[in-house]
Design a protein around this motif. Structure first.
Motif, PDB file in Angstrom:
ATOM      1  N   CYS A 142     100.472 -69.178  14.097  1.00 11.62           N
ATOM      2  CA  CYS A 142     101.454 -69.920  13.288  1.00 11.62           C
ATOM      3  C   CYS A 142     100.812 -71.247  12.873  1.00 11.62           C
ATOM      4  CB  CYS A 142     102.762 -70.138  14.043  1.00 11.62           C
ATOM      5  SG  CYS A 142     102.537 -70.903  15.625  1.00 11.62           S
ATOM      6  N   HIS A 143     101.336 -71.825  11.829  1.00 14.31           N
ATOM      7  CA  HIS A 143     100.711 -73.065  11.337  1.00 14.31           C
ATOM      8  C   HIS A 143     101.233 -74.278  12.109  1.00 14.31           C
ATOM      9  CE1 HIS A 143     104.333 -74.260   9.159  1.00 14.31           C
ATOM     10  NE2 HIS A 143     104.431 -73.024   8.728  1.00 14.31           N
ATOM     11  N   ILE A 144     100.548 -75.396  11.955  1.00 15.45           N
ATOM     12  CA  ILE A 144     100.953 -76.611  12.673  1.00 15.45           C
ATOM     13  C   ILE A 144     102.275 -77.127  12.092  1.00 15.45           C
ATOM     14  CG2 ILE A 144      98.624 -77.300  13.360  1.00 15.45           C
ATOM     15  CD1 ILE A 144      98.622 -79.268  10.979  1.00 15.45           C
ATOM     16  N   PRO A 145     103.063 -77.859  12.905  1.00 19.15           N
ATOM     17  CA  PRO A 145     104.325 -78.390  12.370  1.00 19.15           C
ATOM     18  C   PRO A 145     104.063 -79.374  11.219  1.00 19.15           C
ATOM     19  CG  PRO A 145     104.181 -78.707  14.758  1.00 19.15           C
ATOM     20  CD  PRO A 145     102.848 -78.219  14.302  1.00 19.15           C
ATOM     21  N   VAL A 146     105.038 -79.486  10.319  1.00 21.87           N
ATOM     22  CA  VAL A 146     104.873 -80.358   9.139  1.00 21.87           C
ATOM     23  C   VAL A 146     104.549 -81.794   9.561  1.00 21.87           C
ATOM     24  CG1 VAL A 146     105.995 -81.226   7.046  1.00 21.87           C
ATOM     25  CG2 VAL A 146     106.438 -78.916   7.810  1.00 21.87           C
ATOM     26  N   LYS A 147     105.176 -82.219  10.643  1.00 25.06           N
ATOM     27  CA  LYS A 147     104.956 -83.593  11.139  1.00 25.06           C
ATOM     28  C   LYS A 147     103.452 -83.829  11.400  1.00 25.06           C
ATOM     29  CE  LYS A 147     106.343 -84.216  15.446  1.00 25.06           C
ATOM     30  NZ  LYS A 147     105.164 -84.484  16.215  1.00 25.06           N
ATOM     31  N   GLU A 151     100.430 -86.162   9.321  1.00 24.28           N
ATOM     32  CA  GLU A 151      99.474 -87.086   9.960  1.00 24.28           C
ATOM     33  C   GLU A 151      98.043 -86.778   9.522  1.00 24.28           C
ATOM     34  OE1 GLU A 151      99.743 -87.339  14.218  1.00 24.28           O
ATOM     35  OE2 GLU A 151     101.880 -87.841  14.052  1.00 24.28           O
ATOM     36  N   LYS A 152      97.729 -85.476   9.497  1.00 22.54           N
ATOM     37  CA  LYS A 152      96.370 -85.053   9.097  1.00 22.54           C
ATOM     38  C   LYS A 152      96.099 -85.430   7.646  1.00 22.54           C
ATOM     39  CE  LYS A 152      94.507 -81.244  11.713  1.00 22.54           C
ATOM     40  NZ  LYS A 152      93.907 -79.950  11.613  1.00 22.54           N
ATOM     41  N   LEU A 153      97.101 -85.188   6.799  1.00 21.63           N
ATOM     42  CA  LEU A 153      96.919 -85.432   5.364  1.00 21.63           C
ATOM     43  C   LEU A 153      96.579 -86.892   5.085  1.00 21.63           C
ATOM     44  CD1 LEU A 153      99.781 -83.322   3.698  1.00 21.63           C
ATOM     45  CD2 LEU A 153      97.409 -82.665   4.089  1.00 21.63           C
ATOM     46  N   LYS A 499     100.293 -98.568   6.350  1.00 21.66           N
ATOM     47  CA  LYS A 499     100.331 -97.419   7.257  1.00 21.66           C
ATOM     48  C   LYS A 499     101.471 -96.467   6.886  1.00 21.66           C
ATOM     49  CE  LYS A 499      97.757 -98.913  11.176  1.00 21.66           C
ATOM     50  NZ  LYS A 499      97.537-100.316  11.402  1.00 21.66           N
ATOM     51  N   GLU A 500     101.647 -96.277   5.628  1.00 22.01           N
ATOM     52  CA  GLU A 500     102.685 -95.365   5.161  1.00 22.01           C
ATOM     53  C   GLU A 500     102.055 -94.078   4.666  1.00 22.01           C
ATOM     54  OE1 GLU A 500     105.360 -96.602   2.184  1.00 22.01           O
ATOM     55  OE2 GLU A 500     105.798 -98.502   3.183  1.00 22.01           O
ATOM     56  N   PRO A 501     102.774 -92.926   4.785  1.00 22.84           N
ATOM     57  CA  PRO A 501     102.229 -91.684   4.213  1.00 22.84           C
ATOM     58  C   PRO A 501     102.003 -91.864   2.713  1.00 22.84           C
ATOM     59  CG  PRO A 501     104.207 -91.250   5.498  1.00 22.84           C
ATOM     60  CD  PRO A 501     104.101 -92.725   5.379  1.00 22.84           C
ATOM     61  N   TRP A 502     100.903 -91.343   2.239  1.00 23.26           N
ATOM     62  CA  TRP A 502     100.590 -91.501   0.811  1.00 23.26           C
ATOM     63  C   TRP A 502     100.306 -90.138   0.191  1.00 23.26           C
ATOM     64  CZ3 TRP A 502      95.830 -89.828  -0.922  1.00 23.26           C
ATOM     65  CH2 TRP A 502      94.889 -89.550   0.075  1.00 23.26           C
ATOM     66  N   GLY A 503     100.305 -90.107  -1.132  1.00 22.12           N
ATOM     67  CA  GLY A 503      99.978 -88.873  -1.870  1.00 22.12           C
ATOM     68  C   GLY A 503     100.862 -87.717  -1.474  1.00 22.12           C
ATOM     69  N   LEU A 504     100.228 -86.569  -1.138  1.00 22.09           N
ATOM     70  CA  LEU A 504     100.989 -85.378  -0.788  1.00 22.09           C
ATOM     71  C   LEU A 504     101.842 -85.616   0.453  1.00 22.09           C
ATOM     72  CD1 LEU A 504     101.669 -82.412  -1.127  1.00 22.09           C
ATOM     73  CD2 LEU A 504      99.532 -81.811  -0.001  1.00 22.09           C
ATOM     74  N   ALA A 505     101.307 -86.413   1.404  1.00 23.43           N
ATOM     75  CA  ALA A 505     102.062 -86.686   2.633  1.00 23.43           C
ATOM     76  C   ALA A 505     103.410 -87.322   2.284  1.00 23.43           C
ATOM     77  CB  ALA A 505     101.248 -87.590   3.542  1.00 23.43           C
ATOM     78  N   ALA A 506     103.420 -88.232   1.312  1.00 25.47           N
ATOM     79  CA  ALA A 506     104.671 -88.886   0.911  1.00 25.47           C
ATOM     80  C   ALA A 506     105.640 -87.895   0.280  1.00 25.47           C
ATOM     81  CB  ALA A 506     104.369 -90.014  -0.073  1.00 25.47           C
ATOM     82  N   LEU A 507     105.081 -86.866  -0.363  1.00 22.72           N
ATOM     83  CA  LEU A 507     105.944 -85.869  -1.023  1.00 22.72           C
ATOM     84  C   LEU A 507     106.537 -84.884  -0.028  1.00 22.72           C
ATOM     85  CD1 LEU A 507     103.970 -84.788  -4.222  1.00 22.72           C
ATOM     86  CD2 LEU A 507     105.760 -86.490  -4.009  1.00 22.72           C
TER      87      LEU A 507
END
Ligand code: CTP
Ligand code: MG
Length: 552
Positions: A142-147, A151-153, A499-507
């Motif tokens: 199974c894939h990793i959780p979205v959360k 973080e990875k993105l 330190k905010e999610p950016w790009g795809l992570a923000a979406l």
């Protein structure tokens, strides 16, 4: 990898074809849909599944199994304990293993006399086993959780690489594909009891290159080989009273077959639980959970339209690595924002969403993928191709007809541009008037009033998104617009500093949550600006009227 990222796999294939660069991916990409299916099914028939104790000595297990034949490949995975998938080189090894194993005694369990390919490996003295120093590698199913994905993105260096990262985390692994084909093959062991020449094949996202770890296995019972046999028989003086009763309709025959197979799986299928027969659906099916592999399965009877669309998507998925990365991104985005759901309902399905991405890629300028009519034309030019996609080897076409395709391939657009364009395209699409037609690659007037109309490419009067209601469509449009806005306006450097999610992570964060303060600010911004301009115009009007009054 860099090349792959920048240029997509397509030109790399071209390069490899011309220069004969040994590139593993290229050789797998060259196989036709039918070839891949046949190879995988054959592999699955030589495969068994073994439940293992938690402390297992891998070497010992393999050593034991090798006394029955050569083990070609194997892997371990976690599913209600540890299991091993073992692929033998020869099918005969399975019979040898089956003959050597013990069967539970009738006094303890009332067994059904059926030799399955599911085994349990037990250790006589578990305490005495020496555990291997290297821990067992468990292949993730199974894939990793979205959360964790988000973080990875955030560590990636561009939105395009974020999209490829998502693809790598979510796409089906080699092991997961083997397990999916094995599930089909194990079901076939049952269907063969009734219909000896039948096969069970996967379709949908398990095989169309857009499957995500954790998605269901769509499988169909195929009698096509039997059909061929029957045609051959017609040549002689005899006509076989075919294996079953003549029924008044194909639908009734399908329902009867599925009903019997459903009962069979329910009563005797090892590890087949929660069997549900849904026979009155437009496409009758049997749903069940296959515990040994951990898959939720939908079994139907051969549906040529669904198979063709799986093949079409397979071709599109193989054309250019950007296609798959974009589809995975949009599917993940839609799931996060509640636009899709695993339960059936009025929301957009992953299949419809994938078709929408394909349509966008046909429509943008220059197009990334050809329309179905263009594919048909290309196929027609090549003598060995009949029909649309069946027996379709895109890579032969690539060699002979690459002018159009090369033109498309040479004009590269990075993935993040495509992502933004997708949101803009559908954020402004006239859904009230237009429908989506992948065959023509054109927006055409809607033939009826469904909120979202996507023509089934292989059956022109069928809308594949008939289930979608107006509120769901509006939600999709609103989310697309919001996402287009975020991609355009957000400042990556500032977000990284904050330190905010950016790009795809923000979406991939539900907009109401993470961006709530920002959205409020944005609204505040818009609001105050609007109010300011209103006040200004009021002032202006006031001044004008005062002037006029003075003038009077
Ligand atoms: N299908 C179709 N028409 C529909 C719905 C489905 O032809 N209205 C076919 C498509 O070939 C699709 C397959 O049935 O790929 C399986 O449908 P479904 O499981 O809904 O979609 P998947 O593509 O498998 O996506 P998911 O990963 O969500 O299962
Ligand atoms: Mg599916």
């Amino acid at each position: 990898i860099d090349n792959d990222f920048r240029f997509g796999r397509w030109p790399l294939c071209l390069y490899a074809e011309w220069k004969e660069v040994p590139y593993a991916e290229v050789s797998t990409r060259k196989k036709t849909f039918a070839e891949v299916q046949t190879e995988r099914l054959d592999q699955a028939e030589r495969t068994v599944l073994i439940k293992c104790p938690s402390k297992i000595n891998e070497k010992k297990l393999l050593q034991y199994l090798s006394s029955h034949g050569n083990v070609k490949s194997h892997f371990f995975f976690e599913n209600r304990g540890i299991s091993a998938l073992i692929e033998f080189s020869e099918k005969g090894s399975i019979a040898s293993l089956q003959d050597a194993v013990g069967i539970p005694s009738a006094s303890e369990h009332h067994v059904v006399p059926f030799k399955s390919r599911l085994f349990t490996f037990t250790l006589k003295n578990p305490g005495s086993q020496r555990i291997e120093e290297t821990p067992l590698h468990l292949s993730p199913q199974c894939h990793i959780p979205v959360k964790d994905l988000i973080e990875k993105l955030c560590l990636a260096d561009s939105i395009s690489s974020q999209m490829y990262m998502l693809l790598n985390e979510y796409q089906l692994t080699e092991e997961n594909i083997k397990l999916r084909f094995l599930a089909c093959s194990l079901v076939r062991d049952f269907t063969c009891a009734y219909f000896p020449d039948s096969t069970v094949k996967p379709f949908g996202s398990s095989v169309n290159t857009f499957g995500k770890l954790g998605s269901d296995v769509d499988m169909f019972l195929d009698f096509r080989d039997t059909g061929k046999h029957a045609t051959k028989m017609k040549k002689g003086p005899f006509e076989m009273e075919y294996q079953m009763k003549r029924l008044p309709s194909e639908r009734l025959a399908t329902q009867r077959i599925l009903s019997v197979i459903g009962d069979c799986l329910d009563n005797f299928g090892p590890g087949c639980v929660n069997v549900q027969k849904i026979l009155n659906a437009r496409c009758p099916l049997v749903k069940f959970a296959h515990q040994p592999t951990g898959f939720q399965c939908d079994l139907s009877v051969s549906n040529s339209i669904a198979i063709r669309s799986s093949e079409l998507l397979y071709i599109y998925g193989c054309l250019d690595s950007r296609v798959r990365a974009l589809v995975f991104t949009i599917r993940c985005w839609a799931r996060v924002h509640g636009l899709t759901n695993s339960a059936p309902g009025t929301w957009i399905t992953n299949f419809s969403l994938t078709m929408m991405v394909m349509f966008f890629l046909q429509r943008r300028s220059p197009p990334i993928i050809p329309t179905l009519d263009q594919l048909k034309e290309l196929a027609g030019k090549h003598s060995c191709f009949c029909g649309y996609c069946s027996l379709f080897n895109f890579f032969i076409i690539l060699k002979t007809n690459f002018s159009l395709l090369l033109l498309m391939a040479l004009v590269f657009f990075p993935l993040d541009v495509l992502l933004g364009e997708f949101f803009e395209y559908f954020g402004n699409f006239d859904f009230r008037k237009n429908s989506i037609n992948l065959r023509k690659g054109k927006e055409v007037n809607k033939p009826e009033s469904s909120p979202l109309y996507i023509w089934n490419p292989f059956e022109q009067d069928l809308n594949i998104s008939k289930n979608v209601n107006q509120p769901q469509l509006e939600k999709f449009v609103a989310m697309a617009r919001e996402s287009a806005w975020i991609l355009q306006k957000e400042d990556k450097t500032q977000q990284i500093m904050d330190k905010e999610p950016w790009g795809l992570a923000a979406l991939l964060i539900p907009f109401g949550k993470s961006n709530s303060s920002k959205m409020k600010n944005r609204m505040k911004g818009i609001g105050s600006e609007t109010i300011r301009s209103l006040l200004d115009s009021l002032k202006l009007n006031n001044a004008n009227s005062q002037q006029k009054a003075v003038g009077k």
